[in-house]
Design a protein around this motif. Structure first.
Motif, PDB file in Angstrom:
ATOM      1  N   LEU A 167      36.045  20.039  27.680  1.00  0.00           N
ATOM      2  CA  LEU A 167      35.856  18.952  26.656  1.00  0.00           C
ATOM      3  C   LEU A 167      37.264  18.148  26.553  1.00  0.00           C
ATOM      4  CD1 LEU A 167      33.949  17.318  24.764  1.00  0.00           C
ATOM      5  CD2 LEU A 167      34.886  19.055  22.816  1.00  0.00           C
ATOM      6  N   ILE A 168      37.460  17.022  26.916  1.00  0.00           N
ATOM      7  CA  ILE A 168      38.529  16.209  26.486  1.00  0.00           C
ATOM      8  C   ILE A 168      38.050  14.984  25.759  1.00  0.00           C
ATOM      9  CG2 ILE A 168      40.365  15.037  27.825  1.00  0.00           C
ATOM     10  CD1 ILE A 168      39.888  16.661  30.384  1.00  0.00           C
ATOM     11  N   ALA A 169      39.093  14.740  24.728  1.00  0.00           N
ATOM     12  CA  ALA A 169      38.904  13.628  23.841  1.00  0.00           C
ATOM     13  C   ALA A 169      40.089  12.839  23.743  1.00  0.00           C
ATOM     14  CB  ALA A 169      38.461  14.291  22.428  1.00  0.00           C
ATOM     15  N   VAL A 170      39.820  11.504  23.830  1.00  0.00           N
ATOM     16  CA  VAL A 170      41.080  10.605  23.794  1.00  0.00           C
ATOM     17  C   VAL A 170      40.810   9.582  22.817  1.00  0.00           C
ATOM     18  CG1 VAL A 170      42.188  11.250  26.110  1.00  0.00           C
ATOM     19  CG2 VAL A 170      40.741   9.504  25.871  1.00  0.00           C
ATOM     20  N   ASP A 171      41.608   8.675  22.532  1.00  0.00           N
ATOM     21  CA  ASP A 171      41.193   7.276  21.900  1.00  0.00           C
ATOM     22  C   ASP A 171      40.989   6.208  23.311  1.00  0.00           C
ATOM     23  OD1 ASP A 171      41.973   8.029  19.391  1.00  0.00           O
ATOM     24  OD2 ASP A 171      44.154   7.894  19.626  1.00  0.00           O
ATOM     25  N   HIS A 172      39.815   5.793  23.347  1.00  0.00           N
ATOM     26  CA  HIS A 172      39.651   5.100  24.352  1.00  0.00           C
ATOM     27  C   HIS A 172      39.996   3.908  24.603  1.00  0.00           C
ATOM     28  CE1 HIS A 172      36.834   7.826  26.662  1.00  0.00           C
ATOM     29  NE2 HIS A 172      36.634   8.393  25.536  1.00  0.00           N
ATOM     30  N   ALA A 189      33.468   7.396  19.018  1.00  0.00           N
ATOM     31  CA  ALA A 189      32.686   6.523  18.147  1.00  0.00           C
ATOM     32  C   ALA A 189      33.785   5.500  17.514  1.00  0.00           C
ATOM     33  CB  ALA A 189      32.244   6.938  17.146  1.00  0.00           C
ATOM     34  N   LYS A 190      34.948   5.649  17.498  1.00  0.00           N
ATOM     35  CA  LYS A 190      35.868   4.440  16.986  1.00  0.00           C
ATOM     36  C   LYS A 190      35.849   3.208  17.788  1.00  0.00           C
ATOM     37  CE  LYS A 190      40.753   4.195  15.982  1.00  0.00           C
ATOM     38  NZ  LYS A 190      41.912   4.890  15.855  1.00  0.00           N
ATOM     39  N   ARG A 191      35.679   2.381  17.280  1.00  0.00           N
ATOM     40  CA  ARG A 191      35.930   0.797  17.923  1.00  0.00           C
ATOM     41  C   ARG A 191      37.270   0.501  18.150  1.00  0.00           C
ATOM     42  NH1 ARG A 191      30.827  -0.680  19.499  1.00  0.00           N
ATOM     43  NH2 ARG A 191      29.290  -0.246  18.045  1.00  0.00           N
ATOM     44  N   CYS A 192      37.698  -0.353  19.185  1.00  0.00           N
ATOM     45  CA  CYS A 192      38.887  -0.781  19.424  1.00  0.00           C
ATOM     46  C   CYS A 192      39.143  -2.044  18.581  1.00  0.00           C
ATOM     47  CB  CYS A 192      38.800  -1.166  20.892  1.00  0.00           C
ATOM     48  SG  CYS A 192      38.770   0.255  21.881  1.00  0.00           S
ATOM     49  N   SER A 215      43.895   9.924  18.145  1.00  0.00           N
ATOM     50  CA  SER A 215      44.801   9.633  17.038  1.00  0.00           C
ATOM     51  C   SER A 215      46.275   9.840  17.366  1.00  0.00           C
ATOM     52  CB  SER A 215      44.324  10.395  15.619  1.00  0.00           C
ATOM     53  OG  SER A 215      42.840   9.816  15.337  1.00  0.00           O
ATOM     54  N   ASN A 216      46.663   9.406  18.226  1.00  0.00           N
ATOM     55  CA  ASN A 216      48.215   9.376  18.583  1.00  0.00           C
ATOM     56  C   ASN A 216      48.440   8.032  19.204  1.00  0.00           C
ATOM     57  OD1 ASN A 216      49.604  12.124  18.749  1.00  0.00           O
ATOM     58  ND2 ASN A 216      47.457  12.733  19.520  1.00  0.00           N
ATOM     59  N   GLU A 217      49.597   7.814  19.920  1.00  0.00           N
ATOM     60  CA  GLU A 217      49.905   6.783  20.385  1.00  0.00           C
ATOM     61  C   GLU A 217      49.970   6.673  22.143  1.00  0.00           C
ATOM     62  OE1 GLU A 217      53.554   5.241  18.229  1.00  0.00           O
ATOM     63  OE2 GLU A 217      52.335   5.651  16.338  1.00  0.00           O
ATOM     64  N   LEU A 218      49.107   7.594  22.565  1.00  0.00           N
ATOM     65  CA  LEU A 218      49.144   7.850  23.803  1.00  0.00           C
ATOM     66  C   LEU A 218      48.835   6.546  24.712  1.00  0.00           C
ATOM     67  CD1 LEU A 218      47.927  11.483  23.767  1.00  0.00           C
ATOM     68  CD2 LEU A 218      50.142  10.659  24.328  1.00  0.00           C
ATOM     69  N   TYR A 219      48.970   6.374  25.959  1.00  0.00           N
ATOM     70  CA  TYR A 219      48.309   5.331  26.666  1.00  0.00           C
ATOM     71  C   TYR A 219      47.989   5.622  28.019  1.00  0.00           C
ATOM     72  CZ  TYR A 219      53.136   4.804  27.799  1.00  0.00           C
ATOM     73  OH  TYR A 219      54.554   4.909  28.087  1.00  0.00           O
ATOM     74  N   GLY A 220      47.570   4.739  28.779  1.00  0.00           N
ATOM     75  CA  GLY A 220      47.527   4.975  30.215  1.00  0.00           C
ATOM     76  C   GLY A 220      46.017   5.510  30.738  1.00  0.00           C
ATOM     77  N   THR A 221      46.081   6.239  31.653  1.00  0.00           N
ATOM     78  CA  THR A 221      44.929   6.865  32.343  1.00  0.00           C
ATOM     79  C   THR A 221      44.962   8.336  32.331  1.00  0.00           C
ATOM     80  OG1 THR A 221      44.415   4.542  33.674  1.00  0.00           O
ATOM     81  CG2 THR A 221      43.388   6.714  34.252  1.00  0.00           C
ATOM     82  N   VAL A 222      43.866   9.018  31.819  1.00  0.00           N
ATOM     83  CA  VAL A 222      43.911  10.613  32.033  1.00  0.00           C
ATOM     84  C   VAL A 222      44.019  10.561  33.528  1.00  0.00           C
ATOM     85  CG1 VAL A 222      42.551  12.547  31.736  1.00  0.00           C
ATOM     86  CG2 VAL A 222      42.518  10.965  30.179  1.00  0.00           C
ATOM     87  N   PRO A 223      45.114  11.673  34.018  1.00  0.00           N
ATOM     88  CA  PRO A 223      45.302  11.613  35.540  1.00  0.00           C
ATOM     89  C   PRO A 223      44.151  12.625  36.084  1.00  0.00           C
ATOM     90  CG  PRO A 223      47.154  12.846  34.023  1.00  0.00           C
ATOM     91  CD  PRO A 223      45.986  12.404  33.046  1.00  0.00           C
ATOM     92  N   LEU A 242      42.924   3.148  23.948  1.00  0.00           N
ATOM     93  CA  LEU A 242      44.421   3.092  24.416  1.00  0.00           C
ATOM     94  C   LEU A 242      44.473   4.037  25.872  1.00  0.00           C
ATOM     95  CD1 LEU A 242      46.151   4.185  21.286  1.00  0.00           C
ATOM     96  CD2 LEU A 242      46.166   1.974  22.223  1.00  0.00           C
ATOM     97  N   VAL A 243      43.583   4.784  25.959  1.00  0.00           N
ATOM     98  CA  VAL A 243      43.704   5.859  27.367  1.00  0.00           C
ATOM     99  C   VAL A 243      42.292   5.732  28.062  1.00  0.00           C
ATOM    100  CG1 VAL A 243      43.987   8.263  28.067  1.00  0.00           C
ATOM    101  CG2 VAL A 243      45.265   7.316  25.925  1.00  0.00           C
ATOM    102  N   GLU A 244      42.266   5.181  29.426  1.00  0.00           N
ATOM    103  CA  GLU A 244      41.147   5.119  30.026  1.00  0.00           C
ATOM    104  C   GLU A 244      40.807   6.514  30.571  1.00  0.00           C
ATOM    105  OE1 GLU A 244      41.243   2.415  33.203  1.00  0.00           O
ATOM    106  OE2 GLU A 244      42.695   1.144  32.295  1.00  0.00           O
ATOM    107  N   CYS A 245      39.552   6.917  30.655  1.00  0.00           N
ATOM    108  CA  CYS A 245      39.096   8.198  30.978  1.00  0.00           C
ATOM    109  C   CYS A 245      37.781   8.119  31.274  1.00  0.00           C
ATOM    110  CB  CYS A 245      39.383   9.289  29.820  1.00  0.00           C
ATOM    111  SG  CYS A 245      39.255  10.909  30.146  1.00  0.00           S
ATOM    112  N   SER A 246      37.590   8.651  32.609  1.00  0.00           N
ATOM    113  CA  SER A 246      36.111   8.624  33.021  1.00  0.00           C
ATOM    114  C   SER A 246      35.489  10.035  32.853  1.00  0.00           C
ATOM    115  CB  SER A 246      36.138   8.454  34.575  1.00  0.00           C
ATOM    116  OG  SER A 246      36.796   9.529  35.260  1.00  0.00           O
ATOM    117  N   CYS A 247      36.377  10.943  32.278  1.00  0.00           N
ATOM    118  CA  CYS A 247      35.806  12.579  32.043  1.00  0.00           C
ATOM    119  C   CYS A 247      35.883  12.800  30.634  1.00  0.00           C
ATOM    120  CB  CYS A 247      36.427  13.328  33.071  1.00  0.00           C
ATOM    121  SG  CYS A 247      38.129  13.676  32.669  1.00  0.00           S
ATOM    122  N   CYS A 248      36.150  12.153  29.977  1.00  0.00           N
ATOM    123  CA  CYS A 248      36.258  12.341  28.426  1.00  0.00           C
ATOM    124  C   CYS A 248      35.184  12.012  27.502  1.00  0.00           C
ATOM    125  CB  CYS A 248      37.579  11.533  28.006  1.00  0.00           C
ATOM    126  SG  CYS A 248      39.160  11.823  28.738  1.00  0.00           S
TER     127      CYS A 248
END
Length: 135
Positions: free
Chosen positions: A115-120, A132-135, A94-102, A122-128
């Motif tokens: 445990l890492i949680a992002v907005d999928h 449940a939020k739809r884009c 629930s931010n305006e972050l973008y890109g890929t988790v390093p 906006l942010v790509e993450c293979s380990c997060c």
């Protein structure tokens, strides 16, 4: 309604925990937070914080919990967060972050079960954690 910047609270910080969620804080996160190396917990969720996540957060090597959710943070997640080997939970949703988790952050997560949680959306993450939020 009380509105203030996060910098106002920095000189009060004498503990290992920095918990100011839902306090109507505004402005950016001061880079000086990274100098508070004894911090183990930072919870500044549900405020009106803007700007990017400071790279100096990577200096907080005692950090085990970080919750930055529900702000207006922008930019990418800094690779320096991969230095937080004691981290068990990191929340960025629930931010305006973008890109890929390093890769550095995902590598840390894989060997320490962080445990890492992002907005999928906006942010790509293979380990997060999956959102449940739809884009």
């Amino acid at each position: 309604m009380l509105t203030t910047t996060l910098a106002v609270f920095l000189h009060f910080l004498l503990t290992e925990k920095f918990v100011f969620y839902t306090n109507f804080l505004t402005g950016s996160i001061p880079t000086q937070v990274g100098l508070l190396v004894e911090l183990t917990r930072i919870d500044i969720a549900s405020n009106e914080l803007t700007g990017s996540i400071p790279t100096t957060f990577g200096l907080l090597t005692n950090m085990d919990f970080m919750r930055l959710t529900s702000n207006k943070l922008t930019g990418t997640i800094p690779s320096e967060l991969g230095l937080l080997e004691k981290a068990t939970e990191m929340f960025f949703r629930s931010n305006e972050l973008y890109g890929t988790v390093p890769d550095e952050v995902c590598s840390m997560a894989s060997y320490s079960s962080t445990l890492i949680a992002v907005d999928h959306c906006l942010v790509e993450c293979s380990c997060c954690v999956a959102s449940a939020k739809r884009c």
